[in-house]
Scaffold this motif. Structure first.
Motif, PDB file in Angstrom:
ATOM      1  N   ARG A  42       0.822  -1.217   0.000  1.00 11.56           N
ATOM      2  CA  ARG A  42       0.000   0.000   0.000  1.00 11.56           C
ATOM      3  C   ARG A  42       0.854   1.264   0.000  1.00 11.56           C
ATOM      4  O   ARG A  42       0.411   2.307  -0.443  1.00 11.56           O
ATOM      5  CB  ARG A  42      -0.900   0.032   1.241  1.00 11.56           C
ATOM      6  CG  ARG A  42      -2.054  -0.953   1.236  1.00 11.56           C
ATOM      7  CD  ARG A  42      -2.916  -0.725   2.471  1.00 11.56           C
ATOM      8  NE  ARG A  42      -4.118  -1.543   2.463  1.00 11.56           N
ATOM      9  CZ  ARG A  42      -5.103  -1.425   3.335  1.00 11.56           C
ATOM     10  NH1 ARG A  42      -5.027  -0.501   4.299  1.00 11.56           N
ATOM     11  NH2 ARG A  42      -6.168  -2.190   3.269  1.00 11.56           N
ATOM     12  N   ARG A  47     -10.112  -1.085  -2.976  1.00 11.65           N
ATOM     13  CA  ARG A  47      -9.816  -0.935  -1.549  1.00 11.65           C
ATOM     14  C   ARG A  47     -10.424  -2.088  -0.759  1.00 11.65           C
ATOM     15  O   ARG A  47     -11.639  -2.294  -0.753  1.00 11.65           O
ATOM     16  CB  ARG A  47     -10.384   0.401  -1.053  1.00 11.65           C
ATOM     17  CG  ARG A  47      -9.760   0.866   0.260  1.00 11.65           C
ATOM     18  CD  ARG A  47      -8.290   1.177   0.054  1.00 11.65           C
ATOM     19  NE  ARG A  47      -7.680   1.740   1.259  1.00 11.65           N
ATOM     20  CZ  ARG A  47      -6.407   2.020   1.366  1.00 11.65           C
ATOM     21  NH1 ARG A  47      -5.605   1.789   0.352  1.00 11.65           N
ATOM     22  NH2 ARG A  47      -5.917   2.527   2.476  1.00 11.65           N
ATOM     23  N   GLU A  48      -9.576  -2.872  -0.120  1.00 15.74           N
ATOM     24  CA  GLU A  48     -10.008  -3.991   0.695  1.00 15.74           C
ATOM     25  C   GLU A  48      -9.405  -3.842   2.078  1.00 15.74           C
ATOM     26  O   GLU A  48      -8.505  -3.034   2.293  1.00 15.74           O
ATOM     27  CB  GLU A  48      -9.538  -5.325   0.080  1.00 15.74           C
ATOM     28  CG  GLU A  48     -10.132  -5.643  -1.265  1.00 15.74           C
ATOM     29  CD  GLU A  48      -9.588  -6.962  -1.816  1.00 15.74           C
ATOM     30  OE1 GLU A  48     -10.393  -7.783  -2.278  1.00 15.74           O
ATOM     31  OE2 GLU A  48      -8.364  -7.142  -1.761  1.00 15.74           O
ATOM     32  N   SER A  49      -9.905  -4.642   2.997  1.00 18.77           N
ATOM     33  CA  SER A  49      -9.327  -4.621   4.333  1.00 18.77           C
ATOM     34  C   SER A  49      -7.906  -5.155   4.271  1.00 18.77           C
ATOM     35  O   SER A  49      -7.537  -5.941   3.382  1.00 18.77           O
ATOM     36  CB  SER A  49     -10.164  -5.486   5.282  1.00 18.77           C
ATOM     37  OG  SER A  49     -10.005  -6.853   4.967  1.00 18.77           O
ATOM     38  N   LEU A  50      -7.092  -4.723   5.233  1.00 15.35           N
ATOM     39  CA  LEU A  50      -5.704  -5.154   5.271  1.00 15.35           C
ATOM     40  C   LEU A  50      -5.614  -6.671   5.401  1.00 15.35           C
ATOM     41  O   LEU A  50      -4.768  -7.316   4.751  1.00 15.35           O
ATOM     42  CB  LEU A  50      -4.993  -4.473   6.453  1.00 15.35           C
ATOM     43  CG  LEU A  50      -3.478  -4.664   6.529  1.00 15.35           C
ATOM     44  CD1 LEU A  50      -2.791  -4.008   5.338  1.00 15.35           C
ATOM     45  CD2 LEU A  50      -2.944  -4.094   7.841  1.00 15.35           C
ATOM     46  N   ARG A  87      -7.763  -8.931   4.384  1.00 13.60           N
ATOM     47  CA  ARG A  87      -8.135  -9.571   3.127  1.00 13.60           C
ATOM     48  C   ARG A  87      -6.992  -9.482   2.115  1.00 13.60           C
ATOM     49  O   ARG A  87      -6.708 -10.429   1.388  1.00 13.60           O
ATOM     50  CB  ARG A  87      -9.403  -8.926   2.568  1.00 13.60           C
ATOM     51  CG  ARG A  87      -9.946  -9.618   1.316  1.00 13.60           C
ATOM     52  CD  ARG A  87     -11.163  -8.859   0.786  1.00 13.60           C
ATOM     53  NE  ARG A  87     -12.262  -8.928   1.722  1.00 13.60           N
ATOM     54  CZ  ARG A  87     -13.149  -9.915   1.758  1.00 13.60           C
ATOM     55  NH1 ARG A  87     -13.053 -10.908   0.888  1.00 13.60           N
ATOM     56  NH2 ARG A  87     -14.125  -9.914   2.632  1.00 13.60           N
ATOM     57  N   GLN A  88      -6.311  -8.329   2.073  1.00 15.47           N
ATOM     58  CA  GLN A  88      -5.185  -8.184   1.162  1.00 15.47           C
ATOM     59  C   GLN A  88      -4.034  -9.103   1.557  1.00 15.47           C
ATOM     60  O   GLN A  88      -3.367  -9.674   0.690  1.00 15.47           O
ATOM     61  CB  GLN A  88      -4.718  -6.726   1.145  1.00 15.47           C
ATOM     62  CG  GLN A  88      -5.660  -5.790   0.401  1.00 15.47           C
ATOM     63  CD  GLN A  88      -5.096  -4.392   0.285  1.00 15.47           C
ATOM     64  OE1 GLN A  88      -4.387  -3.930   1.178  1.00 15.47           O
ATOM     65  NE2 GLN A  88      -5.412  -3.718  -0.797  1.00 15.47           N
TER      66      GLN A  88
END
Length: 416
Positions: free
Chosen positions: A69, A200-203, A205-206
């Protein structure tokens, strides 16, 4: 045909990492010695050592997701600047004679946490700097690996011991200076295009997506299994090596140091010839050969009748490890998409770090239950079995197919 030169920016990155590795070697020797000066309790000393491995176990994959990120160059210089400031605290505590085991453990933990972010960001930054060129990546990683071995393995530890004789705070301040210089050099590196923004995804999930990418790709999984299984084997050996050298080979502290120097020398040679092996054999076959050499060398170490044969076996093993640690990461950097590079690198590193404690336990248990040679034979068997399992996963055919698939990404990177 003349080879393409490495860009000027790589020289600055190499200098920064070399200076930082020298400081790491100084601290690597100084922290345990500082801990021993405070206590003789083995468990307290183990806490300081273990603290340096915890960040990879706790935050490895999440750290990779954060690096993917963030701006990688900024992550590197901010991290090193923070580590320079951090070291002022234990240095001041040592100067005023208020240093403690909890402070040393906290320092080791935070330094390793910074290392997690710096190493992951550097791994992700390098392929963008070199336009994802496989040949350039091998040359660059060979130089980085060679410099790291020379500074943190050869020069740093004796320098740390010598500086400690001048005062408890001196080696810590020297490492702080190395981090500050590294931060300044990294800050001057050229900017590279940032990966295209993903949805944009949750940390979490990434992070999970990065780990899944490794486990679903047989080539990447094979590249990750080698250091993970290798760490189990090598830690099993490392746990008993000092005792093995003393009781079986009849060498003292100086002789043991020379054995380690032989291994490091082999590592330098292996890093230097890695690109040659990759060109002559193909990267996949070269990786299988170096892993086989490591297993056979440990087998030779277990059967060594004297310290000279043991030193040769360790040098050969070090050469195999040095070449493997150039070829494997270089291939990964050439084939992994830029937006996943941080997560894939940190997942692979985390697997290797998580495996290490199992190796230490295995070595100690086998030596206690049987004898000092048994952990070495077990390690050799484990390395050879791993090589057989991963040979098809990292074959030349699979490597060439992955490089062909990654070529459009490399062309796009070069055009930006």
């Amino acid at each position: 045909m003349t080879s393409v030169k490495l860009p000027v920016g790589f020289g600055r990155l190499w200098t920064a990492q070399t200076v930082s590795s020298l400081g790491d070697g100084v601290t690597h020797a100084a922290l345990p010695l500082l801990a021993v000066a405070l206590t003789r309790d083995p468990m307290a000393l183990a806490v300081v050592t273990a603290a340096g491995t915890l960040p990879w176990l706790l935050f490895g994959v999440l750290g990779g997701a954060l690096v993917d990120r963030w701006d990688r160059r900024r992550t590197m210089w901010v991290t090193d600047a923070a580590r320079a400031v951090l070291l002022i605290v234990p240095a001041a505590a040592a100067a005023f004679d208020v240093l403690s085991i909890p402070l040393l453990a906290g320092t080791a933990f935070l330094l390793a946490l910074g290392g997690l972010f710096f190493d992951t960001a550097a791994t992700a930054y390098l392929p963008d700097l070199l336009r994802r060129d496989p040949a350039l990546l091998e040359r660059a990683n060979a130089r980085l690996r060679g410099a790291q071995t020379a500074t943190s393995g050869f020069a740093g530890p004796p320098a740390g011991s010598a500086l400690l004789a001048l005062g408890r705070s001196v080696p810590l301040l020297a490492d702080a200076v190395s981090f500050a210089l590294s931060a300044l050099l990294v800050r001057s590196l050229p900017a590279v295009p940032r990966p295209a923004a993903q949805a944009r995804e949750s940390l979490l999930r990434q992070a999970r997506a990065g780990a899944s990418y490794v486990f679903k790709d047989r080539l990447l999984l094979g590249l990750a299994l080698r250091p993970a299984v290798g760490n189990i084997a090598f830690l099993a050996v490392e746990t008993v090596l000092a005792l093995f050298a003393h009781e079986r080979l009849g060498v003292g502290a100086l002789g043991f140091g020379l054995l380690l120097t032989a291994e490091a020398t082999g590592g330098l040679l292996g890093a230097g010839i890695a690109s040659f092996l990759g060109r002559r054999l193909g990267t996949g076959t070269a990786l299988t050969c170096t892993a086989t050499i490591e297993g056979l060398a440990i087998l030779g170490l277990a059967a060594a009748p004297n310290a000279y044969v043991a030193g040769l076996a360790l040098a050969v093993c070090g050469a195999g490890m040095g070449a493997t640690m150039v070829l494997g990461p270089s291939l990964r950097q050439a084939i992994v998409p830029a937006h996943l590079m941080g997560r894939v690198a940190s997942t692979s590193r985390m697997l290797a770090m998580c495996a290490a404690p199992f190796g230490a336990f295995l070595g100690g248990w086998l030596a206690t239950a049987y004898d000092l040679r048994t952990p070495l034979y077990a390690a050799a068997g484990l390395l050879l079995a791993m090589t057989a399992v991963t040979a098809t996963m990292t074959s030349n055919r699979r490597v060439e197919a992955a490089l062909l698939d990654a070529r459009p990404q490399a062309v796009q990177t070069a055009a930006t």
